[in-house]
Motif scaffolding. Structure first.
Motif, PDB file in Angstrom:
ATOM      1  N   ARG A 227     -55.210  -3.063  28.746  1.00 12.87           N
ATOM      2  CA  ARG A 227     -54.932  -4.340  28.088  1.00 12.87           C
ATOM      3  C   ARG A 227     -55.620  -4.378  26.723  1.00 12.87           C
ATOM      4  O   ARG A 227     -56.677  -3.775  26.540  1.00 12.87           O
ATOM      5  CB  ARG A 227     -55.395  -5.514  28.955  1.00 12.87           C
ATOM      6  CG  ARG A 227     -56.884  -5.775  28.940  1.00 12.87           C
ATOM      7  CD  ARG A 227     -57.197  -7.144  29.524  1.00 12.87           C
ATOM      8  NE  ARG A 227     -56.872  -7.225  30.944  1.00 12.87           N
ATOM      9  CZ  ARG A 227     -57.745  -6.954  31.916  1.00 12.87           C
ATOM     10  NH1 ARG A 227     -58.968  -6.549  31.618  1.00 12.87           N
ATOM     11  NH2 ARG A 227     -57.400  -7.081  33.163  1.00 12.87           N
ATOM     12  N   PRO A 228     -55.039  -5.070  25.755  1.00 14.66           N
ATOM     13  CA  PRO A 228     -55.649  -5.138  24.416  1.00 14.66           C
ATOM     14  C   PRO A 228     -56.832  -6.096  24.397  1.00 14.66           C
ATOM     15  O   PRO A 228     -56.999  -6.931  25.298  1.00 14.66           O
ATOM     16  CB  PRO A 228     -54.512  -5.664  23.545  1.00 14.66           C
ATOM     17  CG  PRO A 228     -53.686  -6.487  24.482  1.00 14.66           C
ATOM     18  CD  PRO A 228     -53.752  -5.774  25.808  1.00 14.66           C
ATOM     19  N   ALA A 229     -57.661  -5.975  23.361  1.00 13.53           N
ATOM     20  CA  ALA A 229     -58.766  -6.915  23.188  1.00 13.53           C
ATOM     21  C   ALA A 229     -58.253  -8.294  22.808  1.00 13.53           C
ATOM     22  O   ALA A 229     -58.871  -9.308  23.128  1.00 13.53           O
ATOM     23  CB  ALA A 229     -59.727  -6.398  22.117  1.00 13.53           C
ATOM     24  N   ALA A 230     -57.120  -8.347  22.109  1.00 15.86           N
ATOM     25  CA  ALA A 230     -56.542  -9.628  21.700  1.00 15.86           C
ATOM     26  C   ALA A 230     -55.833 -10.291  22.876  1.00 15.86           C
ATOM     27  O   ALA A 230     -55.436  -9.639  23.843  1.00 15.86           O
ATOM     28  CB  ALA A 230     -55.565  -9.416  20.553  1.00 15.86           C
ATOM     29  N   ARG A 231     -55.685 -11.605  22.778  1.00 14.16           N
ATOM     30  CA  ARG A 231     -54.979 -12.392  23.785  1.00 14.16           C
ATOM     31  C   ARG A 231     -53.949 -13.271  23.082  1.00 14.16           C
ATOM     32  O   ARG A 231     -54.146 -13.695  21.951  1.00 14.16           O
ATOM     33  CB  ARG A 231     -55.954 -13.286  24.564  1.00 14.16           C
ATOM     34  CG  ARG A 231     -57.043 -12.526  25.326  1.00 14.16           C
ATOM     35  CD  ARG A 231     -56.473 -11.889  26.583  1.00 14.16           C
ATOM     36  NE  ARG A 231     -57.527 -11.286  27.388  1.00 14.16           N
ATOM     37  CZ  ARG A 231     -57.913 -10.028  27.290  1.00 14.16           C
ATOM     38  NH1 ARG A 231     -57.338  -9.236  26.388  1.00 14.16           N
ATOM     39  NH2 ARG A 231     -58.857  -9.547  28.067  1.00 14.16           N
TER      40      ARG A 231
END
Length: 265
Positions: A227-231
């Motif tokens: 999963r990416p660090a961004a949301r």
């Protein structure tokens, strides 16, 4: 409630609650009162520092244009004035652009970033929103007299007679083209983007913005390891104009601010 002398500006701010600092930046023609519905949920866990930006609320205007970049420098100077570092930022609309610029220009001062209903390039707004922004001028400000936003301004502003001037300077700001895509792509801090599903920002740009931050490029895997660090949060049944009043907003924001960060992929 106090003022800080920053960059030739008497910047007004108010503090609420206790814990890790969270700076709130309001939308255009507004003030910290915009965050009234959010404060009870946020202050239960955080030291909230709500700021009135240049020419807004209790912060009188000064002899300089309204620019996202200079307002970001004001926010950074306030953080330094308060002896803080690694604070979290949450900005809405105009304040979302200022929060984003603060993270870009002063990355060492910001821990986590929440951008609510704001694009990273001007063309991310719907065409009709851009057309309305282009018409902001003194005459528009005069037509807005008696509106709730004007009534609040008249009640708290140091110089209520500056209302038309705010519309002139805001119109100049909103007609300026900007595209911060390369700088957004270089950000490494954990970032949450929050939009309404009927926002003034197009869904295509929401996805584009998220992609610049590393989101949406691959499946996260069965264990979420990729999963990416961004949301990205798109809140249903809301618009650009009522998102701050929804309990769905703190429900999306608080877990992001409190959960362990994911390292950028």
């Amino acid at each position: 409630m106090s003022y800080a002398e920053v960059n030739g500006l008497r910047l007004w701010y108010a503090e609420h609650g206790a814990g890790r600092p969270l700076v709130l930046l309001h939308g255009g023609f507004g003030s910290t009162e915009m965050f009234g519905p959010l404060l009870p949920a946020l202050t239960r866990r955080r030291r909230v520092i709500a700021v009135d930006l240049q020419g807004h609320g209790r912060t009188a205007d000064v002899d300089r244009p309204l620019r996202y970049e200079s307002m970001a420098d004001d926010v950074a100077e306030l953080i330094v004035h308060l002896g803080l570092t690694g604070v979290d930022l949450l900005g809405y609309s105009l304040g979302g652009c200022v929060a984003l610029r603060t993270a870009i220009q002063h990355p060492r001062l910001v821990g986590r970033l929440v951008v609510v209903s704001a694009p990273c390039r001007r063309q991310g707004w719907y065409p009709e929103v851009l057309a309305a922004m282009a018409r902001h001028d003194e005459a528009t400000g005069e037509r807005m007299r008696g509106s709730p936003m004007h009534e609040l301004y008249a009640r708290v502003a140091p110089r209520p007679e500056d209302w038309p001037r705010l519309w002139v300077k805001s119109g100049e700001l909103l007609r300026r083209e900007y595209d911060w895509s390369p700088e957004v792509a270089a950000l490494t801090l954990p970032t949450l983007l929050v939009f309404a599903d009927a926002d003034s920002v197009t869904p295509a740009h929401m996805v584009e913005f998220f992609g610049l931050l590393g989101g949406g490029h691959r499946d996260a895997g069965w264990d979420g390891a990729d999963r990416p660090a961004a949301r990205l949060a798109v809140l249903p049944g809301l618009t650009h104009y009522d998102i701050l009043a929804s309990p769905a907003l703190p429900a999306a924001v608080l877990p992001f601010l409190t959960h362990p960060a994911v390292a950028p992929g």
